[in-house]
Design a protein around this motif. Structure first.
Motif, PDB file in Angstrom:
ATOM      1  N   LEU A  67      -0.389   1.549  -3.039  1.00 15.31           N
ATOM      2  CA  LEU A  67      -0.486   2.882  -3.641  1.00 15.31           C
ATOM      3  C   LEU A  67       0.725   3.212  -4.495  1.00 15.31           C
ATOM      4  N   LYS A  68       1.902   2.698  -4.134  1.00 15.15           N
ATOM      5  CA  LYS A  68       3.083   2.931  -4.962  1.00 15.15           C
ATOM      6  C   LYS A  68       2.919   2.267  -6.323  1.00 15.15           C
ATOM      7  N   ALA A  69       2.367   1.055  -6.318  1.00 18.94           N
ATOM      8  CA  ALA A  69       2.103   0.377  -7.590  1.00 18.94           C
ATOM      9  C   ALA A  69       1.007   1.103  -8.378  1.00 18.94           C
ATOM     10  N   PHE A  70       0.017   1.625  -7.663  1.00 17.67           N
ATOM     11  CA  PHE A  70      -1.056   2.385  -8.303  1.00 17.67           C
ATOM     12  C   PHE A  70      -0.488   3.600  -9.039  1.00 17.67           C
ATOM     13  N   VAL A  71       0.422   4.315  -8.392  1.00 19.50           N
ATOM     14  CA  VAL A  71       1.041   5.486  -9.016  1.00 19.50           C
ATOM     15  C   VAL A  71       1.842   5.081 -10.251  1.00 19.50           C
ATOM     16  N   ARG A  72       2.424   3.869 -10.217  1.00 20.32           N
ATOM     17  CA  ARG A  72       3.172   3.380 -11.384  1.00 20.32           C
ATOM     18  C   ARG A  72       2.266   2.936 -12.518  1.00 20.32           C
ATOM     19  N   GLY A  73       0.955   2.919 -12.269  1.00 21.18           N
ATOM     20  CA  GLY A  73       0.019   2.538 -13.316  1.00 21.18           C
ATOM     21  C   GLY A  73      -0.576   1.156 -13.165  1.00 21.18           C
ATOM     22  N   GLU A  74      -0.231   0.439 -12.095  1.00 18.09           N
ATOM     23  CA  GLU A  74      -0.802  -0.892 -11.887  1.00 18.09           C
ATOM     24  C   GLU A  74      -2.253  -0.792 -11.425  1.00 18.09           C
ATOM     25  N   ARG A  75      -3.072  -1.722 -11.858  1.00 18.26           N
ATOM     26  CA  ARG A  75      -4.440  -1.853 -11.384  1.00 18.26           C
ATOM     27  C   ARG A  75      -4.601  -3.284 -10.875  1.00 18.26           C
ATOM     28  N   PRO A  76      -4.638  -3.466  -9.558  1.00 21.94           N
ATOM     29  CA  PRO A  76      -4.626  -4.822  -8.988  1.00 21.94           C
ATOM     30  C   PRO A  76      -5.997  -5.500  -9.088  1.00 21.94           C
ATOM     31  N   GLU A  77      -6.441  -5.717 -10.304  1.00 22.99           N
ATOM     32  CA  GLU A  77      -7.746  -6.307 -10.560  1.00 22.99           C
ATOM     33  C   GLU A  77      -7.596  -7.487 -11.506  1.00 22.99           C
ATOM     34  N   VAL A  78      -8.542  -8.412 -11.421  1.00 25.60           N
ATOM     35  CA  VAL A  78      -8.582  -9.576 -12.297  1.00 25.60           C
ATOM     36  C   VAL A  78      -9.942  -9.601 -12.972  1.00 25.60           C
ATOM     37  N   PRO A  79     -10.006  -9.665 -14.300  1.00 22.55           N
ATOM     38  CA  PRO A  79     -11.304  -9.692 -14.986  1.00 22.55           C
ATOM     39  C   PRO A  79     -12.202 -10.793 -14.438  1.00 22.55           C
ATOM     40  N   GLU A 129     -10.312   5.632   2.317  1.00 21.74           N
ATOM     41  CA  GLU A 129     -10.147   6.182   0.967  1.00 21.74           C
ATOM     42  C   GLU A 129     -10.451   7.671   0.886  1.00 21.74           C
ATOM     43  N   VAL A 130     -11.496   8.124   1.607  1.00 23.64           N
ATOM     44  CA  VAL A 130     -11.859   9.541   1.503  1.00 23.64           C
ATOM     45  C   VAL A 130     -10.713  10.456   1.947  1.00 23.64           C
ATOM     46  N   LYS A 131      -9.846   9.963   2.817  1.00 22.10           N
ATOM     47  CA  LYS A 131      -8.718  10.773   3.274  1.00 22.10           C
ATOM     48  C   LYS A 131      -7.682  10.978   2.170  1.00 22.10           C
ATOM     49  N   ARG A 132      -7.781  10.161   1.106  1.00 25.59           N
ATOM     50  CA  ARG A 132      -6.848  10.267  -0.023  1.00 25.59           C
ATOM     51  C   ARG A 132      -7.566  10.730  -1.290  1.00 25.59           C
ATOM     52  N   SER A 133      -8.778  11.253  -1.131  1.00 23.68           N
ATOM     53  CA  SER A 133      -9.618  11.667  -2.257  1.00 23.68           C
ATOM     54  C   SER A 133      -9.885  10.511  -3.220  1.00 23.68           C
TER      55      SER A 133
END
Length: 255
Positions: A67-79, A129-133
């Motif tokens: 989640l810290k990386a998510f807030v920084r704008g990272e998306r941990p996905e691979v096409p 996830e629902v607990k974090r909206s």
């Protein structure tokens, strides 16, 4: 400690893929996702490998997205492979999850993308996830109702609470429930047993099981034949029959 995925080859046709971010409970960031995808490419492309095992370092399977990386704008996905480098497309070969500790959020979605699950008795699963909206959009909501009873899936998805490995075994999601600390060892034994089977048949059987759920019955046997017939005509199929008649272990060539 660097973020990494450790891969090991025990020598029995198995590739062990270990998520190694114990300082972050193996939470998935962009780099980890790319490394998992690369390991799965190795599994898919190497004919000497028949089965993959995915596990986590430090007594935790995976706590989900970082989640810290998510807030920084990272998306941990691979096409082409999706979150964590595997939830949309894992491997054409059987993949076993060896779960200790927590498999939560995206970590649980990694488990659901695997074909077999071995878990320690103290393991915990959940989609919080629902607990974090947020919405469990990494396949959790799509796959869970196929794996366990409908109302149980609704409880997990809507409440966001953790569920024990024992309950998951009773619902049929966990194949082997073992003492804590033994998940990887049991998964390795299971993988070795799978890898002893014909490699062409293993891949084809997984393909039919996965794709066949969406086939109309009127077309199912025709579509199955397109996958199964080349295996039946292979040199390995002949070797399997000859080895059975000669009461010896077969020698597979993958042809």
């Amino acid at each position: 400690m660097p973020d990494e995925v450790i891969t090991r080859r025990p020598g029995d046709g198995t590739l062990v893929i270990e998520l190694n971010r114990p300082q972050a409970r193996n939470a998935v960031n962009e780099n980890l996702a790319r490394l998992v995808a690369a390991a799965l490419d190795e599994l898919d492309e190497d004919a000497s490998l028949q089965v993959g095992i995915i596990t986590g370092a430090g007594g935790t399977f995976c706590s989900g997205m970082d989640l810290k990386a998510f807030v920084r704008g990272e998306r941990p996905e691979v096409p082409g492979r999706g979150f964590a480098g595997l939830v949309e497309r894992a491997s054409s070969k059987p993949l076993i999850a060896a779960v200790e500790g927590y498999a939560l959020a995206g970590g649980f979605e990694i488990v659901l993308a695997c074909d077999l699950v071995v878990a320690g008795e103290g393991a915990r699963f959940g989609l919080p996830e629902v607990k974090r909206s947020l919405v469990a959009a990494g396949g959790g909501l799509l796959r869970l109702p196929e794996r366990i009873p409908y109302h149980a899936a609704m409880e997990i998805g809507l409440l966001g609470d953790m569920v024990t490995a024992g309950r998951m075994e009773r619902w049929g999601l966990v194949n082997r429930l073992v003492p804590d600390g033994e998940a990887l060892a049991e998964a390795s034994r299971l993988a070795a047993a799978l890898a002893g089977n014909g490699p062409l048949a293993l891949t084809a059987t997984k393909q039919v099981l996965v794709e066949g759920r969406d086939w109309p019955m009127a077309e199912a046997f025709t579509r199955q034949s397109l996958i199964a017939d080349p295996v039946s005509a292979s040199a390995d199929a002949r070797e399997g029959a000859v080895a059975f008649a000669e009461k010896r272990a077969p020698v597979w060539t993958g042809r």
